[in-house]
Write a protein that holds these residues in place. Structure first.
Motif, PDB file in Angstrom:
ATOM      1  N   LEU A  62       0.831  -1.209   0.000  1.00  0.00           N
ATOM      2  CA  LEU A  62       0.000   0.000   0.000  1.00  0.00           C
ATOM      3  C   LEU A  62       0.866   1.260   0.000  1.00  0.00           C
ATOM      4  O   LEU A  62       0.535   2.252  -0.661  1.00  0.00           O
ATOM      5  CB  LEU A  62      -0.921   0.010   1.223  1.00  0.00           C
ATOM      6  CG  LEU A  62      -2.217  -0.786   1.050  1.00  0.00           C
ATOM      7  CD1 LEU A  62      -2.954  -0.899   2.371  1.00  0.00           C
ATOM      8  CD2 LEU A  62      -3.125  -0.134  -0.003  1.00  0.00           C
ATOM      9  N   ALA A  63       1.993   1.223   0.721  1.00  0.00           N
ATOM     10  CA  ALA A  63       2.909   2.376   0.705  1.00  0.00           C
ATOM     11  C   ALA A  63       3.377   2.623  -0.725  1.00  0.00           C
ATOM     12  O   ALA A  63       3.451   3.769  -1.184  1.00  0.00           O
ATOM     13  CB  ALA A  63       4.098   2.132   1.629  1.00  0.00           C
ATOM     14  N   GLY A  64       3.655   1.530  -1.455  1.00  0.00           N
ATOM     15  CA  GLY A  64       4.065   1.664  -2.859  1.00  0.00           C
ATOM     16  C   GLY A  64       2.972   2.333  -3.689  1.00  0.00           C
ATOM     17  O   GLY A  64       3.233   3.233  -4.484  1.00  0.00           O
ATOM     18  N   GLU A  65       1.749   1.895  -3.477  1.00  0.00           N
ATOM     19  CA  GLU A  65       0.635   2.509  -4.225  1.00  0.00           C
ATOM     20  C   GLU A  65       0.499   3.996  -3.857  1.00  0.00           C
ATOM     21  O   GLU A  65       0.335   4.837  -4.726  1.00  0.00           O
ATOM     22  CB  GLU A  65      -0.680   1.763  -3.935  1.00  0.00           C
ATOM     23  CG  GLU A  65      -1.831   2.377  -4.692  1.00  0.00           C
ATOM     24  CD  GLU A  65      -3.139   1.584  -4.615  1.00  0.00           C
ATOM     25  OE1 GLU A  65      -3.157   0.481  -4.022  1.00  0.00           O
ATOM     26  OE2 GLU A  65      -4.135   2.085  -5.168  1.00  0.00           O
ATOM     27  N   PHE A  66       0.618   4.308  -2.572  1.00  0.00           N
ATOM     28  CA  PHE A  66       0.483   5.708  -2.141  1.00  0.00           C
ATOM     29  C   PHE A  66       1.634   6.573  -2.675  1.00  0.00           C
ATOM     30  O   PHE A  66       1.498   7.781  -2.823  1.00  0.00           O
ATOM     31  CB  PHE A  66       0.419   5.817  -0.609  1.00  0.00           C
ATOM     32  CG  PHE A  66      -0.775   5.103   0.006  1.00  0.00           C
ATOM     33  CD1 PHE A  66      -1.925   4.837  -0.734  1.00  0.00           C
ATOM     34  CD2 PHE A  66      -0.761   4.707   1.348  1.00  0.00           C
ATOM     35  CE1 PHE A  66      -3.020   4.179  -0.173  1.00  0.00           C
ATOM     36  CE2 PHE A  66      -1.849   4.058   1.919  1.00  0.00           C
ATOM     37  CZ  PHE A  66      -2.983   3.784   1.156  1.00  0.00           C
ATOM     38  N   LEU A  67       2.790   5.942  -2.920  1.00  0.00           N
ATOM     39  CA  LEU A  67       3.916   6.681  -3.509  1.00  0.00           C
ATOM     40  C   LEU A  67       3.688   6.956  -4.997  1.00  0.00           C
ATOM     41  O   LEU A  67       4.465   7.660  -5.630  1.00  0.00           O
ATOM     42  CB  LEU A  67       5.217   5.870  -3.355  1.00  0.00           C
ATOM     43  CG  LEU A  67       5.931   5.949  -2.006  1.00  0.00           C
ATOM     44  CD1 LEU A  67       6.971   4.834  -1.898  1.00  0.00           C
ATOM     45  CD2 LEU A  67       6.602   7.296  -1.828  1.00  0.00           C
ATOM     46  N   GLY A  68       2.657   6.353  -5.545  1.00  0.00           N
ATOM     47  CA  GLY A  68       2.341   6.593  -6.958  1.00  0.00           C
ATOM     48  C   GLY A  68       2.817   5.499  -7.894  1.00  0.00           C
ATOM     49  O   GLY A  68       2.742   5.648  -9.111  1.00  0.00           O
ATOM     50  N   HIS A  69       3.343   4.414  -7.321  1.00  0.00           N
ATOM     51  CA  HIS A  69       3.760   3.308  -8.191  1.00  0.00           C
ATOM     52  C   HIS A  69       2.542   2.730  -8.904  1.00  0.00           C
ATOM     53  O   HIS A  69       1.419   2.797  -8.389  1.00  0.00           O
ATOM     54  CB  HIS A  69       4.460   2.219  -7.368  1.00  0.00           C
ATOM     55  CG  HIS A  69       5.757   2.665  -6.770  1.00  0.00           C
ATOM     56  ND1 HIS A  69       6.494   1.914  -5.896  1.00  0.00           N
ATOM     57  CD2 HIS A  69       6.450   3.830  -6.927  1.00  0.00           C
ATOM     58  CE1 HIS A  69       7.582   2.579  -5.548  1.00  0.00           C
ATOM     59  NE2 HIS A  69       7.576   3.743  -6.143  1.00  0.00           N
ATOM     60  N   LYS A  70       2.799   2.133 -10.083  1.00  0.00           N
ATOM     61  CA  LYS A  70       1.674   1.652 -10.890  1.00  0.00           C
ATOM     62  C   LYS A  70       1.475   0.154 -10.825  1.00  0.00           C
ATOM     63  O   LYS A  70       0.448  -0.361 -11.274  1.00  0.00           O
ATOM     64  CB  LYS A  70       1.873   2.090 -12.333  1.00  0.00           C
ATOM     65  CG  LYS A  70       1.800   3.600 -12.483  1.00  0.00           C
ATOM     66  CD  LYS A  70       1.754   3.944 -13.931  1.00  0.00           C
ATOM     67  CE  LYS A  70       1.422   5.408 -14.125  1.00  0.00           C
ATOM     68  NZ  LYS A  70       1.786   5.807 -15.485  1.00  0.00           N
TER      69      LYS A  70
END
Ligand code: 1GP
Length: 248
Positions: A163-171
């Motif tokens: 989720l941290a990855g998603e919140f960082l904008g990763h796709k």
């Protein structure tokens, strides 16, 4: 040049289409083997070709990608162990952040070093959260990155990292058990991550049987990546194709 690699993967998630990538490690294939190997890939149910390895001799990736592109129309996406493996000859690049680890080299250093190549490049860059999960064997990713994988039982840490990855904008989220892993990513773990995030999830490492592919898909994985099983057994391509046709 294919400019809609990510759109294709994201649409697949929406449409429930399942994707399969064949991973080619330039260190493990000779140029002479490429035509026949790619012929097998073309006749299989594979939708993508990934190219990369933990350590690859300088210049090899470019040679291998060029040779692959001669024989296939499938999209070729770089899955690089480091920035030296980036080549303009491919269609896209998984711009990987090793979020399971705490080594700044794989969180930002390699990325900064890649920029001179990427500034003028037409490669489609896909920011990807890369999570190494313990697959029961010390893998080369672990050794080269000098990071520890996350224990597959540590669900909270894995889901929060994704989720941290998603919140960082990763796709994309990439759940990796490591090449040749003893145990692939457990299906229920895939399910927990897929339920938590809203971006596509890729799963790889240690997948050798059709049942394991199906379990990953049923749990929500959008794409499965296979390297070793195809390298070691070219019949595996045919086996999957036949199973696919039998379902139809
Ligand atoms: C891709 O590292 C994997 O995510 C490939 O693993 O070689 O075990 O298929 P295998």
């Amino acid at each position: 040049m294919i400019n809609n690699l990510y759109r294709h993967i994201a649409n697949a998630r929406v449409n429930g289409e399942k994707l399969l990538a064949v991973l080619i490690d330039p260190d493990k294939i000779s140029p002479e083997e490429i035509p026949s190997f790619i012929k097998n890939v073309n006749q299989s149910v594979a939708t993508h070709i990934f190219v990369g390895g933990s350590t690859v001799e300088e210049g090899m990736t470019e040679q291998v990608v060029k040779a692959i592109k001669k024989y296939t129309v499938l999209p070729v996406i770089l899955f690089p162990g480091d920035e030296s493996q980036i080549t303009e000859e491919a269609d896209g690049l998984l711009f990987l952040s090793l979020l399971s680890g705490r080594n700044p080299e794989y969180l930002i250093d390699q990325h900064v070093r890649a920029v001179p190549k990427l500034i003028s490049s037409e490669l489609e860059i896909i920011p990807t959260s890369y999570l190494l999960i313990d697959g029961g064997k010390k893998t080369s990713t672990q050794k080269v990155s000098r990071t520890s994988p996350i224990d597959p039982e540590d669900r909270k840490q894995i889901v929060h990292t994704a989720l941290a990855g998603e919140f960082l904008g990763h796709k994309l989220i990439y759940l990796e058990a490591g090449s040749g892993a003893k145990y692939p990513i457990p299906p229920d773990l895939i399910g927990e991550v897929c339920t938590a995030v809203s971006i596509p999830v890729i799963v790889g490492g240690g997948i050798r049987q059709k049942e394991q592919i199906d379990a990953a898909y049923t749990s929500g994985a959008d794409m499965v990546v296979i390297g070793t099983a195809f390298e070691q057994d070219h019949n595996f391509f045919k086996e999957l194709k036949k199973a696919h046709e039998d379902i139809r």
